[in-house]
Design an enzyme around this catalytic site. Structure first.
Site, PDB file in Angstrom:
ATOM      1  N   HIS A  47       1.608  -8.996   0.553  1.00 27.42           N
ATOM      2  CA  HIS A  47       0.818  -8.263  -0.426  1.00 27.42           C
ATOM      3  C   HIS A  47      -0.346  -9.105  -0.923  1.00 27.42           C
ATOM      4  O   HIS A  47      -0.251 -10.320  -1.051  1.00 27.42           O
ATOM      5  CB  HIS A  47       1.694  -7.825  -1.597  1.00 27.42           C
ATOM      6  CG  HIS A  47       2.623  -6.715  -1.255  1.00 27.42           C
ATOM      7  ND1 HIS A  47       3.236  -5.934  -2.206  1.00 27.42           N
ATOM      8  CD2 HIS A  47       3.050  -6.223  -0.056  1.00 27.42           C
ATOM      9  CE1 HIS A  47       3.992  -5.027  -1.616  1.00 27.42           C
ATOM     10  NE2 HIS A  47       3.900  -5.193  -0.312  1.00 27.42           N
ATOM     11  N   GLU A  89      -1.745  -9.511  -3.787  1.00 28.01           N
ATOM     12  CA  GLU A  89      -1.587 -10.287  -5.025  1.00 28.01           C
ATOM     13  C   GLU A  89      -1.004 -11.665  -4.719  1.00 28.01           C
ATOM     14  O   GLU A  89      -1.438 -12.676  -5.289  1.00 28.01           O
ATOM     15  CB  GLU A  89      -0.678  -9.547  -6.016  1.00 28.01           C
ATOM     16  CG  GLU A  89      -1.216  -8.202  -6.472  1.00 28.01           C
ATOM     17  CD  GLU A  89      -0.811  -7.040  -5.578  1.00 28.01           C
ATOM     18  OE1 GLU A  89      -1.021  -5.888  -5.992  1.00 28.01           O
ATOM     19  OE2 GLU A  89      -0.288  -7.268  -4.459  1.00 28.01           O
ATOM     20  N   CYS A 148       2.956  -3.847  -7.198  1.00 22.63           N
ATOM     21  CA  CYS A 148       4.348  -3.406  -7.135  1.00 22.63           C
ATOM     22  C   CYS A 148       5.169  -4.292  -8.084  1.00 22.63           C
ATOM     23  O   CYS A 148       4.668  -5.282  -8.624  1.00 22.63           O
ATOM     24  CB  CYS A 148       4.888  -3.503  -5.706  1.00 22.63           C
ATOM     25  SG  CYS A 148       5.145  -5.189  -5.114  1.00 22.63           S
TER      26      CYS A 148
END
Length: 198
Positions: free
Chosen positions: A56, A58, A87
């Site tokens: 991901h 991030e 998430c």
């Protein structure tokens, strides 16, 4: 890291705040890192990232900034503009990272709220970020305009809002407010109890 500027069509497709974002399975993250010295701030870096190899975006950003030798005696402000909100797991990692780096503050402006159908933990992830001091907001026309002029290979074209941009921003802002509302109410109650000496 991809090229410094994002393709215009890719930005419009990935960041469009439509109600049903079918086919948009990646998260894009545009970022600005500034160092704050008293009343002034200096831009240190900007660019964009996207999910890669199942990781991901991030977490990719946290790895990227962890490689910097951030001076613990200076304050840094990071601003993200994301196509999806984090998430639950990414929110947890970001909150933990910020706890370990108290001289770094984060603002997140997101185009859409991400909710995983099978877990429904994402709202708690957003609350966790909020408790960690992250300012979270939904992107508005002003944010899209800024991104268009900062992160997009726009060939000097002016940003034009799509139909529904404002309405969807308002709808998503209300939804985000409802998610974070319990935190605001708890803070208000704590303040009231302190005032009463309880």
């Amino acid at each position: 890291m991809d090229s410094l500027l994002m393709n215009r069509r890719k930005f419009l497709y990935q960041f469009k705040n439509v109600r049903w974002a079918k086919g948009r399975r990646e998260t894009y993250l545009c970022y600005v890192v500034k160092r704050r010295d008293s009343a002034t701030s200096f831009s240190l870096d900007f660019g964009y990232l996207r999910n890669k190899n199942g990781c991901h975006v991030e977490l990719l950003f946290l790895r990227y900034i962890s490689d910097w030798d951030l001076d613990p005696g200076r304050c840094y402000r990071v601003t993200w503009f994301t196509s999806w909100s984090p998430c639950y797991d990414c929110a947890r990692h970001v909150a933990d990272f910020l706890r370990g780096n108290p001289n770094l503050s984060l603002r997140i402006f997101t185009a859409r709220l991400y909710f995983c159908e099978d877990r429904k933990a994402e709202p708690e992830g957003l609350r966790r970020l909020h408790r960690a001091g992250v300012q979270i907001a939904i992107m508005t026309f002003k944010d899209y305009f800024y991104c268009w002029n900062t992160f997009v290979e726009n060939h000097e074209r002016t940003f034009k809002a799509w139909e529904g941009l404002h309405e969807n921003s308002v709808r998503l802002s209300r939804q985000l407010r409802r998610i974070l509302l319990p935190l605001y109410e708890v803070d208000d109650l704590r303040d009231a109890f302190r005032t009463l000496g309880l």
